[in-house]
Design a protein around this motif. Structure first.
Motif, PDB file in Angstrom:
ATOM      1  N   LYS A  60       0.828  -1.209   0.000  1.00 26.20           N
ATOM      2  CA  LYS A  60       0.000   0.000   0.000  1.00 26.20           C
ATOM      3  C   LYS A  60       0.860   1.255   0.000  1.00 26.20           C
ATOM      4  N   TYR A  61       1.930   1.233   0.779  1.00 20.72           N
ATOM      5  CA  TYR A  61       2.857   2.370   0.821  1.00 20.72           C
ATOM      6  C   TYR A  61       3.505   2.593  -0.548  1.00 20.72           C
ATOM      7  N   GLU A  62       3.943   1.503  -1.161  1.00 22.75           N
ATOM      8  CA  GLU A  62       4.545   1.605  -2.490  1.00 22.75           C
ATOM      9  C   GLU A  62       3.554   2.195  -3.495  1.00 22.75           C
ATOM     10  N   ARG A  63       2.313   1.741  -3.409  1.00 18.35           N
ATOM     11  CA  ARG A  63       1.292   2.268  -4.326  1.00 18.35           C
ATOM     12  C   ARG A  63       1.061   3.754  -4.082  1.00 18.35           C
ATOM     13  N   HIS A  64       1.013   4.116  -2.784  1.00 21.83           N
ATOM     14  CA  HIS A  64       0.828   5.527  -2.432  1.00 21.83           C
ATOM     15  C   HIS A  64       1.989   6.380  -2.946  1.00 21.83           C
ATOM     16  N   GLU A  65       3.223   5.873  -2.763  1.00 23.16           N
ATOM     17  CA  GLU A  65       4.395   6.604  -3.241  1.00 23.16           C
ATOM     18  C   GLU A  65       4.396   6.719  -4.758  1.00 23.16           C
TER      19      GLU A  65
END
Length: 296
Positions: free
Chosen positions: A58-63
């Motif tokens: 999720k963090y990677e997608r957000h970034e």
């Protein structure tokens, strides 16, 4: 069966008479609590690992979304900057085109005035070639030029061009000035004086005589002491008169452009030799043509 090493587990089914017997080592029975803990911690570790991986994804997608938004924003800014540069470039080109058109007007005016033998200031390009090392003053870039100012100057130049084509300017013939406007001695009796309402320009019989402005021929015939005479009516209540012609090459009612040949130099009428008599009349009043030989 040795009881010291194994324990027996009997499983019966109440619905049948079948019985299942299992043997298990005693050490495993003793370690059941440990196995439970191992299973619990393994499950907890797996769950934590799963949630960590989920959060990481999720963090990677957000970034990635943030990075994508930044890229889009930069592209928009770059696009706007390129569009602004393009618009500025087009605006500069338009201003330069307007300046070039104004320069063309100035060159046309200068050419016209030179043909009329009128003294003028040279155009900006010619003047720049002659005085490049003697320039100065405040600097303004092309981008800072006011479009309305350029347009107004263009319109003013166009207005000036239209006026000078309609107002008598210059001379109908380039020749020796033998008599000026005003009081002079009588060239025939050599006694007393007389008022001379124009200029006399000497030349050779047959030299072309040209109109000094656009207009319409209102007289083309013999006129008393003027001999063969042409009178042209111009705009702004101006008229011009050309006398002593040896030949008249225009007709009454004919439209004339500045520089058109209207006749030939001669010595008809009250004349002492080959020349053209030239007059300018404004509001029915004789004007000194000398005042129309230069632009201040």
């Amino acid at each position: 069966m040795k009881n010291s090493n194994y324990s027996t587990i009997i499983i019966t089914n109440k619905h049948s008479n079948k019985t299942k017997i299992y043997t298990i080592k005693d050490k495993h029975v003793k370690n059941i609590a440990l196995y439970k803990k191992m299973v619990f911690y393994f499950s907890l570790f797996t769950l934590i690992l799963f949630f960590s991986f989920f959060i990481f994804i999720k963090y990677e997608r957000h970034e990635k979304e943030k990075l994508y938004n930044k890229v889009v924003m930069l592209e928009n800014k770059l696009g706007n900057k390129l569009n602004n540069q393009k618009n500025n470039k087009n605006s500069i080109h338009q201003k330069l085109d307007n300046l070039n058109k104004a320069e063309e007007y100035l060159l046309k005016i200068e050419k016209y005035l030179n043909e009329r033998e009128v003294k003028t200031l040279t155009s900006s390009k010619r003047n720049e070639r002659n005085t490049r090392s003697e320039v100065g003053g405040e600097y303004y870039s092309v981008e800072e030029m006011n479009s309305d100012l350029i347009k107004s100057k263009q319109e003013r130049v166009s207005e000036i061009l239209n006026k000078i084509q309609s107002i008598p300017i210059g001379l109908p013939h380039i020749g020796r000035l033998t008599s000026t406007f005003g009081v002079r001695g009588n060239p025939f009796s050599h006694q007393g004086g007389e008022f001379h309402p124009g200029l006399d320009l000497a030349g050779t019989i047959g030299d072309p005589i040209k109109s000094t402005a656009d207009g319409k021929v209102i007289f083309a015939s013999i006129k008393g002491g003027y001999g063969n005479c042409v009178i042209i009516k111009h705009a702004y209540k101006y008229e011009t008169l050309y006398g002593h012609l040896s030949e008249i090459d225009v007709k009454v009612g004919q439209n004339i452009k500045a520089g058109d040949v209207i006749g030939k130099l001669g010595s008809t009428g009250r004349s002492t030799g080959p020349h053209v008599h030239y007059e300018i009349i404004h509001n029915n009043e004789k004007k000194n043509p000398i005042n129309y030989l230069y632009i201040p």
